[in-house]
Design a protein around this motif. Sequence first.
Motif, PDB file in Angstrom:
ATOM      1  N   VAL A 314       0.626  -1.251  -0.066  1.00  0.00           N
ATOM      2  CA  VAL A 314       0.088  -0.126  -0.031  1.00  0.00           C
ATOM      3  C   VAL A 314       0.614   1.301  -0.074  1.00  0.00           C
ATOM      4  O   VAL A 314       0.446   2.121  -0.872  1.00  0.00           O
ATOM      5  N   PHE A 315       1.762   1.159   0.830  1.00  0.00           N
ATOM      6  CA  PHE A 315       2.508   2.591   1.134  1.00  0.00           C
ATOM      7  C   PHE A 315       3.578   2.834  -0.249  1.00  0.00           C
ATOM      8  O   PHE A 315       3.627   3.860  -0.868  1.00  0.00           O
ATOM      9  N   ALA A 316       3.952   1.694  -0.928  1.00  0.00           N
ATOM     10  CA  ALA A 316       4.803   1.668  -2.035  1.00  0.00           C
ATOM     11  C   ALA A 316       3.972   2.369  -3.270  1.00  0.00           C
ATOM     12  O   ALA A 316       4.390   2.958  -4.060  1.00  0.00           O
ATOM     13  N   ASP A 317       2.659   1.750  -3.267  1.00  0.00           N
ATOM     14  CA  ASP A 317       1.838   2.151  -4.267  1.00  0.00           C
ATOM     15  C   ASP A 317       1.361   3.452  -4.209  1.00  0.00           C
ATOM     16  O   ASP A 317       1.433   4.311  -5.359  1.00  0.00           O
ATOM     17  N   LEU A 318       1.416   4.017  -3.029  1.00  0.00           N
ATOM     18  CA  LEU A 318       1.041   5.448  -2.602  1.00  0.00           C
ATOM     19  C   LEU A 318       2.357   6.284  -3.226  1.00  0.00           C
ATOM     20  O   LEU A 318       1.939   7.441  -3.874  1.00  0.00           O
ATOM     21  N   LEU A 319       3.163   5.858  -2.905  1.00  0.00           N
ATOM     22  CA  LEU A 319       4.726   6.612  -3.264  1.00  0.00           C
ATOM     23  C   LEU A 319       4.629   6.539  -4.966  1.00  0.00           C
ATOM     24  O   LEU A 319       4.969   7.889  -5.549  1.00  0.00           O
ATOM     25  N   LYS A 320       4.275   5.699  -5.603  1.00  0.00           N
ATOM     26  CA  LYS A 320       4.416   5.591  -7.157  1.00  0.00           C
ATOM     27  C   LYS A 320       3.301   6.665  -7.518  1.00  0.00           C
ATOM     28  O   LYS A 320       3.626   7.144  -8.731  1.00  0.00           O
ATOM     29  N   ALA A 321       2.097   6.420  -6.972  1.00  0.00           N
ATOM     30  CA  ALA A 321       0.895   7.423  -7.507  1.00  0.00           C
ATOM     31  C   ALA A 321       1.268   9.024  -7.292  1.00  0.00           C
ATOM     32  O   ALA A 321       1.120   9.736  -8.085  1.00  0.00           O
TER      33      ALA A 321
END
Length: 360
Positions: A314-321
């Motif tokens: 989740v946190f990695a996906d947020l950074l990517k977005a």
Amino acid sequence: MSQQDFIKGRGTAIQPNARFESTHTEAQDDGWIGDLEETPQITRTHITEERARSIISHNSSPDVPIDASLNPYRGCEHGCSYCFARPTHAYLNLSPGLDFETKLFAKTNAAAVLEAELAKPSYRCVTITLGTNTDPYQPIERRYAITRQVLEVLARTRHPVAIITKNALIERDLDLLVDLARDNLVRVMVSITTLDNRLSSKLEPRASAPHRRIETVRALSAAGVSVSVLVAPVIPMITDRFLEEILQRSHAAGAQSAGYVLIRLPHEVKDIFRDWLRVHFPDRAEHVMSLIQQMRGGRDYDARFGTRMKGEGVFADLLKARFARMQRQLGLGLRSENPLNTSLFQPPRKLQPQGDLFAR
């Protein structure tokens, strides 16, 4: 906080044992020199000059857009507590801790070895990247100028080069960089981790201050040199809040492309970084490591290709977005979109026994 917890101007005060050592040592107070915590620590930088046998390394990692690399120095005085290159000092039977930033090795013959390797009939021109392991513009470059000597060889042979640095010292070599830029032979990637000077002085104590790195982006761009900004590494709950502003300010200064890398904690780095958190951010140390582990499959580090640079969850996906949104908004490209020119390379000419007596 004791003297052993923190050394001004250094990224770590600890000396974890190198993983290849057959014997380990541990300091004990025998009553002869007083309290260990009151004993002054020697933190002067020691430089060993060495003669390299080869200088170009080739990359086989599918998630790093680098074909070949060159590192003029081993160890790095910048002292970044998070540096993924620290474990390489274990191959020298030195600690990846304080040794990595105080016991440095300068490859004084790097330019000569590079010229010899470029002259080999079997050599095929690909972009060489400086700074993949340690910073080519770390403070000792002022004294040794090995990076400049390497750039002089590359400029003379019209060989493409990419440079990764977090030091404003690169501006010293603008004359060479501008010459290379005229033929699309150079790209500079400036690494910016935070915009907080006080945080930077703890996290990467001997690198240029964040605002100075922004000015370096501006100076390079104004001179016609292609510049990319690397938000690296992103550390959850420590530096991630600066992501958007770093991209905005870098773009305003002239950066043409951007990238980001999640913090990586291989081997001994995980213990060094945990200690850094304990000293500087004890209130959130456990939370930071918890978030890192959530992005690393429950571990401190996941070395798998495809996930090690960005993480997952989740946190990695947020950074990517967040990064993708700012990239679109600012019109920042990717480093791989504009490859450097390899067609102008001219191998160094080998010296003939009779010199240039009959040359016209």
